[in-house]
Design a protein around this motif. Structure first.
Motif, PDB file in Angstrom:
ATOM      1  N   ASP A  15       0.816  -1.201   0.000  1.00 43.59           N
ATOM      2  CA  ASP A  15       0.000   0.000   0.000  1.00 43.59           C
ATOM      3  C   ASP A  15       0.860   1.266   0.000  1.00 43.59           C
ATOM      4  OD1 ASP A  15       1.001  -0.195   2.547  1.00 43.59           O
ATOM      5  OD2 ASP A  15      -0.909   0.093   3.557  1.00 43.59           O
ATOM      6  N   GLU A  16       2.175   1.106  -0.047  1.00 45.14           N
ATOM      7  CA  GLU A  16       3.084   2.254  -0.005  1.00 45.14           C
ATOM      8  C   GLU A  16       2.874   3.250  -1.141  1.00 45.14           C
ATOM      9  OE1 GLU A  16       5.597   3.757   2.018  1.00 45.14           O
ATOM     10  OE2 GLU A  16       4.449   2.556   3.425  1.00 45.14           O
ATOM     11  N   PRO A  17       2.554   2.839  -2.365  1.00 46.77           N
ATOM     12  CA  PRO A  17       2.354   3.846  -3.416  1.00 46.77           C
ATOM     13  C   PRO A  17       1.250   4.860  -3.077  1.00 46.77           C
ATOM     14  CG  PRO A  17       2.647   1.710  -4.416  1.00 46.77           C
ATOM     15  CD  PRO A  17       2.552   1.483  -2.926  1.00 46.77           C
ATOM     16  N   ILE A  18       0.225   4.426  -2.373  1.00 46.53           N
ATOM     17  CA  ILE A  18      -0.842   5.350  -1.965  1.00 46.53           C
ATOM     18  C   ILE A  18      -0.280   6.400  -1.026  1.00 46.53           C
ATOM     19  CG2 ILE A  18      -3.024   5.530  -0.695  1.00 46.53           C
ATOM     20  CD1 ILE A  18      -3.547   2.604  -1.689  1.00 46.53           C
ATOM     21  N   TRP A  19       0.447   5.952  -0.003  1.00 47.37           N
ATOM     22  CA  TRP A  19       0.986   6.883   0.994  1.00 47.37           C
ATOM     23  C   TRP A  19       2.055   7.776   0.391  1.00 47.37           C
ATOM     24  CZ3 TRP A  19      -2.962   6.316   3.545  1.00 47.37           C
ATOM     25  CH2 TRP A  19      -3.451   5.078   3.955  1.00 47.37           C
ATOM     26  N   TRP A  20       2.890   7.233  -0.495  1.00 45.47           N
ATOM     27  CA  TRP A  20       3.909   8.047  -1.143  1.00 45.47           C
ATOM     28  C   TRP A  20       3.265   9.075  -2.070  1.00 45.47           C
ATOM     29  CZ3 TRP A  20       8.731   9.007   0.024  1.00 45.47           C
ATOM     30  CH2 TRP A  20       9.428   8.092   0.815  1.00 45.47           C
ATOM     31  N   GLY A  21       2.171   8.708  -2.704  1.00 47.85           N
ATOM     32  CA  GLY A  21       1.447   9.663  -3.555  1.00 47.85           C
ATOM     33  C   GLY A  21       0.902  10.828  -2.749  1.00 47.85           C
ATOM     34  N   LEU A  22       0.272  10.522  -1.610  1.00 47.09           N
ATOM     35  CA  LEU A  22      -0.235  11.583  -0.739  1.00 47.09           C
ATOM     36  C   LEU A  22       0.910  12.395  -0.140  1.00 47.09           C
ATOM     37  CD1 LEU A  22      -3.114   9.596   0.961  1.00 47.09           C
ATOM     38  CD2 LEU A  22      -3.368  11.598  -0.520  1.00 47.09           C
ATOM     39  N   PHE A  23       2.016  11.718   0.194  1.00 46.12           N
ATOM     40  CA  PHE A  23       3.203  12.393   0.696  1.00 46.12           C
ATOM     41  C   PHE A  23       3.721  13.384  -0.347  1.00 46.12           C
ATOM     42  CE2 PHE A  23       7.898  12.351   0.594  1.00 46.12           C
ATOM     43  CZ  PHE A  23       8.170  12.947   1.816  1.00 46.12           C
ATOM     44  N   GLY A  24       3.833  12.941  -1.582  1.00 46.99           N
ATOM     45  CA  GLY A  24       4.322  13.803  -2.648  1.00 46.99           C
ATOM     46  C   GLY A  24       3.393  14.965  -2.935  1.00 46.99           C
ATOM     47  N   ALA A  25       2.092  14.689  -2.959  1.00 50.60           N
ATOM     48  CA  ALA A  25       1.119  15.759  -3.202  1.00 50.60           C
ATOM     49  C   ALA A  25       1.160  16.784  -2.073  1.00 50.60           C
ATOM     50  CB  ALA A  25      -0.286  15.173  -3.332  1.00 50.60           C
ATOM     51  N   PHE A  30       2.682  22.034  -0.065  1.00 53.93           N
ATOM     52  CA  PHE A  30       3.307  22.818   0.995  1.00 53.93           C
ATOM     53  C   PHE A  30       4.452  23.665   0.459  1.00 53.93           C
ATOM     54  CE2 PHE A  30       5.579  23.544   5.016  1.00 53.93           C
ATOM     55  CZ  PHE A  30       4.512  24.012   5.772  1.00 53.93           C
ATOM     56  N   ALA A  31       5.174  23.170  -0.533  1.00 56.24           N
ATOM     57  CA  ALA A  31       6.316  23.903  -1.080  1.00 56.24           C
ATOM     58  C   ALA A  31       5.905  24.995  -2.065  1.00 56.24           C
ATOM     59  CB  ALA A  31       7.273  22.936  -1.764  1.00 56.24           C
ATOM     60  N   MET A  32       4.809  24.781  -2.787  1.00 56.59           N
ATOM     61  CA  MET A  32       4.466  25.716  -3.854  1.00 56.59           C
ATOM     62  C   MET A  32       3.279  26.618  -3.534  1.00 56.59           C
ATOM     63  SD  MET A  32       5.078  23.201  -7.086  1.00 56.59           S
ATOM     64  CE  MET A  32       5.061  24.498  -8.304  1.00 56.59           C
ATOM     65  N   ILE A  33       2.276  26.114  -2.880  1.00 58.02           N
ATOM     66  CA  ILE A  33       1.051  26.878  -2.649  1.00 58.02           C
ATOM     67  C   ILE A  33       1.075  27.602  -1.309  1.00 58.02           C
ATOM     68  CG2 ILE A  33      -1.467  26.736  -2.511  1.00 58.02           C
ATOM     69  CD1 ILE A  33      -0.325  26.079  -5.287  1.00 58.02           C
ATOM     70  N   THR A  34       1.537  26.937  -0.262  1.00 59.15           N
ATOM     71  CA  THR A  34       1.518  27.527   1.080  1.00 59.15           C
ATOM     72  C   THR A  34       2.332  28.818   1.168  1.00 59.15           C
ATOM     73  OG1 THR A  34       1.092  25.361   2.038  1.00 59.15           O
ATOM     74  CG2 THR A  34       1.935  27.061   3.528  1.00 59.15           C
ATOM     75  N   PRO A  35       3.529  28.915   0.596  1.00 55.76           N
ATOM     76  CA  PRO A  35       4.255  30.190   0.694  1.00 55.76           C
ATOM     77  C   PRO A  35       3.511  31.362   0.040  1.00 55.76           C
ATOM     78  CG  PRO A  35       5.753  28.452   0.059  1.00 55.76           C
ATOM     79  CD  PRO A  35       4.375  27.872   0.003  1.00 55.76           C
ATOM     80  N   ILE A  36       2.845  31.110  -1.080  1.00 55.48           N
ATOM     81  CA  ILE A  36       2.081  32.165  -1.738  1.00 55.48           C
ATOM     82  C   ILE A  36       0.885  32.563  -0.880  1.00 55.48           C
ATOM     83  CG2 ILE A  36       0.726  32.748  -3.783  1.00 55.48           C
ATOM     84  CD1 ILE A  36       3.787  32.490  -4.219  1.00 55.48           C
ATOM     85  N   THR A  37       0.218  31.592  -0.289  1.00 53.18           N
ATOM     86  CA  THR A  37      -0.906  31.877   0.597  1.00 53.18           C
ATOM     87  C   THR A  37      -0.455  32.713   1.785  1.00 53.18           C
ATOM     88  OG1 THR A  37      -1.908  29.770  -0.057  1.00 53.18           O
ATOM     89  CG2 THR A  37      -2.788  30.816   1.915  1.00 53.18           C
ATOM     90  N   ILE A  38       0.673  32.354   2.377  1.00 48.90           N
ATOM     91  CA  ILE A  38       1.204  33.122   3.514  1.00 48.90           C
ATOM     92  C   ILE A  38       1.587  34.528   3.063  1.00 48.90           C
ATOM     93  CG2 ILE A  38       3.129  33.283   5.141  1.00 48.90           C
ATOM     94  CD1 ILE A  38       3.016  30.188   5.285  1.00 48.90           C
ATOM     95  N   LEU A  77      -5.489  22.275   4.027  1.00 51.13           N
ATOM     96  CA  LEU A  77      -5.531  21.637   5.344  1.00 51.13           C
ATOM     97  C   LEU A  77      -5.096  20.172   5.296  1.00 51.13           C
ATOM     98  CD1 LEU A  77      -8.915  23.114   6.615  1.00 51.13           C
ATOM     99  CD2 LEU A  77      -6.607  23.794   7.306  1.00 51.13           C
ATOM    100  N   ALA A  78      -5.510  19.454   4.276  1.00 54.10           N
ATOM    101  CA  ALA A  78      -5.328  18.004   4.272  1.00 54.10           C
ATOM    102  C   ALA A  78      -3.984  17.544   3.694  1.00 54.10           C
ATOM    103  CB  ALA A  78      -6.471  17.344   3.498  1.00 54.10           C
ATOM    104  N   LEU A  79      -3.603  18.064   2.550  1.00 54.09           N
ATOM    105  CA  LEU A  79      -2.414  17.525   1.883  1.00 54.09           C
ATOM    106  C   LEU A  79      -1.127  17.675   2.692  1.00 54.09           C
ATOM    107  CD1 LEU A  79      -3.152  18.382  -1.850  1.00 54.09           C
ATOM    108  CD2 LEU A  79      -3.204  16.145  -0.740  1.00 54.09           C
ATOM    109  N   PRO A  80      -0.850  18.844   3.281  1.00 51.58           N
ATOM    110  CA  PRO A  80       0.355  18.919   4.107  1.00 51.58           C
ATOM    111  C   PRO A  80       0.311  17.988   5.326  1.00 51.58           C
ATOM    112  CG  PRO A  80      -0.290  21.109   3.442  1.00 51.58           C
ATOM    113  CD  PRO A  80      -1.401  20.183   3.050  1.00 51.58           C
ATOM    114  N   MET A  81      -0.893  17.683   5.820  1.00 50.37           N
ATOM    115  CA  MET A  81      -1.006  16.763   6.952  1.00 50.37           C
ATOM    116  C   MET A  81      -0.620  15.348   6.522  1.00 50.37           C
ATOM    117  SD  MET A  81      -1.429  16.396  10.098  1.00 50.37           S
ATOM    118  CE  MET A  81      -1.994  18.003  10.511  1.00 50.37           C
ATOM    119  N   TRP A  82      -1.008  14.922   5.326  1.00 53.33           N
ATOM    120  CA  TRP A  82      -0.596  13.605   4.829  1.00 53.33           C
ATOM    121  C   TRP A  82       0.917  13.554   4.688  1.00 53.33           C
ATOM    122  CZ3 TRP A  82      -3.401   9.390   4.905  1.00 53.33           C
ATOM    123  CH2 TRP A  82      -4.786   9.505   4.907  1.00 53.33           C
ATOM    124  N   HIS A  83       1.488  14.642   4.187  1.00 54.64           N
ATOM    125  CA  HIS A  83       2.941  14.728   4.051  1.00 54.64           C
ATOM    126  C   HIS A  83       3.609  14.597   5.422  1.00 54.64           C
ATOM    127  CE1 HIS A  83       6.746  16.089   2.301  1.00 54.64           C
ATOM    128  NE2 HIS A  83       6.884  16.848   3.379  1.00 54.64           N
TER     129      HIS A  83
END
Length: 125
Positions: A15-25, A30-38, A77-83
């Motif tokens: 099941d690792e590909p699922i978790w790695w996919g959410l980790f990557g997303a 967090f790297a691209m959208i969150t800084p602009i939002t802040i 809210l959700a994607l950075p939490m999965w990461h």
């Protein structure tokens, strides 16, 4: 002489590909959208660079209830939490805290809870 490489013809499913996919997303978000939002909400708006009327309650509420706005808030809210929870899960292993399935379920259940709460929050607006 060729080396003898053995190929497992019936590999165990993972099941690792699922978790790695959410980790990557989550990491990408967090790297691209969150800084602009802040930058926009935490720096430019308070400094008056962005018109205060652009962030009025009515406009923000309208944005949050649109499909794009709802997906943006849920993603924020959700994607950075999965990461983060994937990092915690693998970080515990790296630090020799072998929690096994319990640690994995706890980490991903917490990320799932935050995701569910984000979705519920959006539907309650």
């Amino acid at each position: 002489m060729k080396p003898n490489y053995s190929v497992d013809r019936a590999p165990k499913r993972s099941d690792e590909p699922i978790w790695w996919g959410l980790f990557g997303a989550g990491g990408t978000w967090f790297a691209m959208i969150t800084p602009i939002t802040i930058l926009v909400l935490g720096v430019l708006a308070p400094l008056g660079v962005i018109n205060a009327e652009a962030l009025s309650y009515e406009r923000v509420s309208e944005f949050a209830t649109s499909i794009i706005g709802a997906l943006f808030i849920i993603g924020t809210l959700a994607l950075p939490m999965w990461h983060a929870m994937h990092r915690v899960h693998h970080g515990m292993h790296d630090l020799k805290f072998h929690t096994g399935l319990v640690g994995k379920v706890a980490c991903y259940a917490f990320a799932g809870l935050i995701t569910a709460l984000a979705v519920i929050f959006i539907f309650m607006i």
